[in-house]
Scaffold this active site. Structure first.
Site, mmCIF file in Angstrom:
data_model
loop_
_atom_site.group_PDB
_atom_site.id
_atom_site.type_symbol
_atom_site.label_atom_id
_atom_site.label_comp_id
_atom_site.label_asym_id
_atom_site.label_seq_id
_atom_site.Cartn_x
_atom_site.Cartn_y
_atom_site.Cartn_z
ATOM 1 N N HIS A 99 15.269 -7.625 0.787
ATOM 2 C CA HIS A 99 15.868 -7.888 -0.513
ATOM 3 C C HIS A 99 15.044 -7.084 -1.514
ATOM 4 O O HIS A 99 13.836 -6.900 -1.328
ATOM 5 C CB HIS A 99 15.748 -9.346 -0.940
ATOM 6 C CG HIS A 99 16.358 -10.342 -0.006
ATOM 7 N ND1 HIS A 99 15.685 -10.859 1.063
ATOM 8 C CD2 HIS A 99 17.579 -10.954 -0.028
ATOM 9 C CE1 HIS A 99 16.470 -11.746 1.674
ATOM 10 N NE2 HIS A 99 17.613 -11.820 1.042
ATOM 11 N N ASP A 102 11.817 -8.716 -2.350
ATOM 12 C CA ASP A 102 10.768 -8.838 -1.316
ATOM 13 C C ASP A 102 9.767 -7.701 -1.447
ATOM 14 O O ASP A 102 8.580 -7.883 -1.178
ATOM 15 C CB ASP A 102 11.339 -8.711 0.112
ATOM 16 C CG ASP A 102 12.452 -9.677 0.412
ATOM 17 O OD1 ASP A 102 12.511 -10.741 -0.225
ATOM 18 O OD2 ASP A 102 13.266 -9.356 1.307
HETATM 19 C C1 XLS Z 1 19.742 -17.022 4.244
HETATM 20 C C2 XLS Z 1 20.173 -15.710 4.672
HETATM 21 C C3 XLS Z 1 19.418 -14.553 4.050
HETATM 22 C C4 XLS Z 1 20.186 -13.280 4.252
HETATM 23 C C5 XLS Z 1 19.805 -12.179 3.345
HETATM 24 O O1 XLS Z 1 20.069 -18.027 4.828
HETATM 25 O O2 XLS Z 1 20.106 -15.657 6.056
HETATM 26 O O3 XLS Z 1 18.137 -14.478 4.563
HETATM 27 O O4 XLS Z 1 20.074 -12.833 5.562
HETATM 28 O O5 XLS Z 1 19.959 -12.510 2.020
#
Ligand code: XLS
Ligand code: NI
Ligand code: NI
Length: 440
Positions: A99, A102
């Site tokens: 993200h 991140d």
């Molecule tokens: C949350 C999601 C997230 C996505 C990316 O439950 O899995 O981690 O993979 O935003």
């Protein structure tokens, strides 16, 4: 500077390996079903869990130190980048996913956040060129900041919609800059808590508008990869619009977006929706929207997204069966959207968790390949539907018979008194035999 001094490069040492810091089943260069395991599995590291998650939960603070020897947010971000590439090198993982938030902490303003992303993606780009590691997909975190308390693309506040659009635009730009093969929409807060305050129709129309703008912009700046929607039924919102693959398909078709998106299927999200992981993969595959996978597993007894490292080989085998049947990955891969348990809080645990997940999928691939070459399951299914290959069945499939003719035929039959057994237990036992027959 070395961040993970506790372990070195993890290598394939086979099932008799002497150390836990070795792959027993993942042999990257071995060919299975026509490609190397590396090419079949396309493992990716999720930046958020591996580099950022500190083991906090509703009841307690973090237990895992992810400060990477600094107290300054941008310096931490840079150290995380170095540490991430060291880890991928040591674990032999070729891809990563992130993200925007991140990789660089959010600034006081959007402009400052964007500058930070420019700075950090310069560093990440250089590390990618040096190491050959690749970006599987990027995504924008449009759920963490409090401005997204009522959603992002589905927010009731148009300023929030604009902000989300700008954030997604920037994340698409950095994904393209880093040669990303995919871009993900996961609608964390794109749902509702109560219909009493919700205009569902407007919210969904707006989400589709945002997706259309994002796709058109990405294509205009040369993005050739895949767009994915990652279905999840709930958590954090009570009801999320991207409930499951079938629901997302209906949404895409309603808004004419079906040619622009594939699915990113997450195991734990499938089970939260009341489906098996294999069910979600099958629905995606049969509808031509199989894309990528968030590899993890939930806990049967818990009703939330525990994001555990996948170790259930029965599940990984059925997953890889679907992947092989889909013709393998194109732009997608197996992203470990998984975190070590709060009590597994050492650097060694990170390596051991990835090893567990990678070996579980290596076993899954080996078993899936055998299920297909063994042929008994596929043959059984084919035989089960063989009445559609000729006679009345063929005419039904060809669309070459009317309901009147079917009635005439049924009247002639009088009744149907024979049906073949579905042989479920026999088929389940074949999988056990393939899994364990030669080894124990
Ligand atoms: C949350 C999601 C997230 C996505 C990316 O439950 O899995 O981690 O993979 O935003
Ligand atoms: Ni995910
Ligand atoms: Ni998840």
């Amino acid at each position: 500077m070395e961040f993970f001094k506790e372990f070195g490069k993890i290598r394939y040492e086979g099932r008799n390996a002497k150390t836990p810091f070795a792959f027993r089943f993942y042999n990257p260069d071995e060919k299975i079903a026509g490609k190397t395991m590396r090419e079949q599995l396309r493992f990716a590291m999720a930046y958020w869990h591996t580099m950022c998650a500190e083991g906090t939960d509703m009841f307690g603070v973090g237990t895992i130190d992810k400060s990477f020897d600094s107290a300054n947010p941008m310096e931490i971000a840079k150290n995380k980048a170095y540490a991430a590439f060291e880890l991928m090198e040591k674990l032999d993982i070729d891809y990563f996913c992130f993200h925007d938030r991140d990789i660089a902490p959010e600034g006081r303003t959007l402009a400052e956040s964007n500058e930070r992303l420019d700075e950090i993606t310069e560093l990440i780009g250089a590390l990618m060129r040096k190491s050959g590691k690749k970006l599987l997909w990027g995504t924008a975190n449009c759920f963490g900041n409090k401005r997204y308390m009522h959603g992002a693309g589905t927010a009731p506040n148009a300023d929030v919609f604009a902000f989300a659009a700008a954030q997604i635009k920037k994340t698409i730009e950095i994904t393209v800059k880093l040669g990303g093969e995919g871009y993900v929409f996961w609608g964390g807060r794109e749902g509702y808590e109560t219909l009493l305050n919700t205009d569902m129709a407007l919210e969904q129309d707006n989400m589709a508008r945002l997706m259309r703008m994002a796709v058109d912009y990405a294509r205009s700046i040369g993005f050739k990869g895949d767009f994915y929607i990652e279905p999840k039924p709930k958590e954090p919102t009570k009801h999320q619009y991207d409930f499951d693959t079938a629901t997302v398909l209906a949404f895409l078709r309603k808004y004419g977006l079906q040619n622009d998106f594939k699915m990113n299927i997450e195991a734990n999200h499938a089970t939260l929706a009341g489906h098996t992981f294999q069910h979600e993969l099958r629905v995606a595959r049969e509808n031509g929207v199989f894309g990528s996978i968030d590899a993890n597993q939930g806990d049967m007894l818990l009703g939330w997204d525990t994001d555990q490292y996948p170790t259930n080989v029965y599940e990984t085998a059925l997953c890889m069966y679907e992947v092989l049947k889909a013709g393998g990955f194109t732009h997608g891969g197996l992203n470990f959207d998984a975190k070590t348990r709060r009590g597994s809080n050492t650097p060694e645990d990170i390596a051991l968790s990835f090893i567990a997940g990678m070996d579980a999928f290596a076993l899954g691939l080996r078993i899936a390949d055998k299920m297909i070459s063994d042929g008994r399951i596929d043959d059984f299914v084919q035989e089960r539907y063989s009445s559609y290959n000729s006679g009345i069945g063929k005419r039904i499939v060809d669309g070459d018979i009317s309901i009147h003719e079917l009635e005439k035929y049924a009247l002639f039959l009088g009744d149907v008194t024979t049906n073949k057994s579905g042989r479920q237990e026999y088929l389940e036992n074949i999988i056990n035999e393939i899994m364990f027959g030669g080894k124990l």
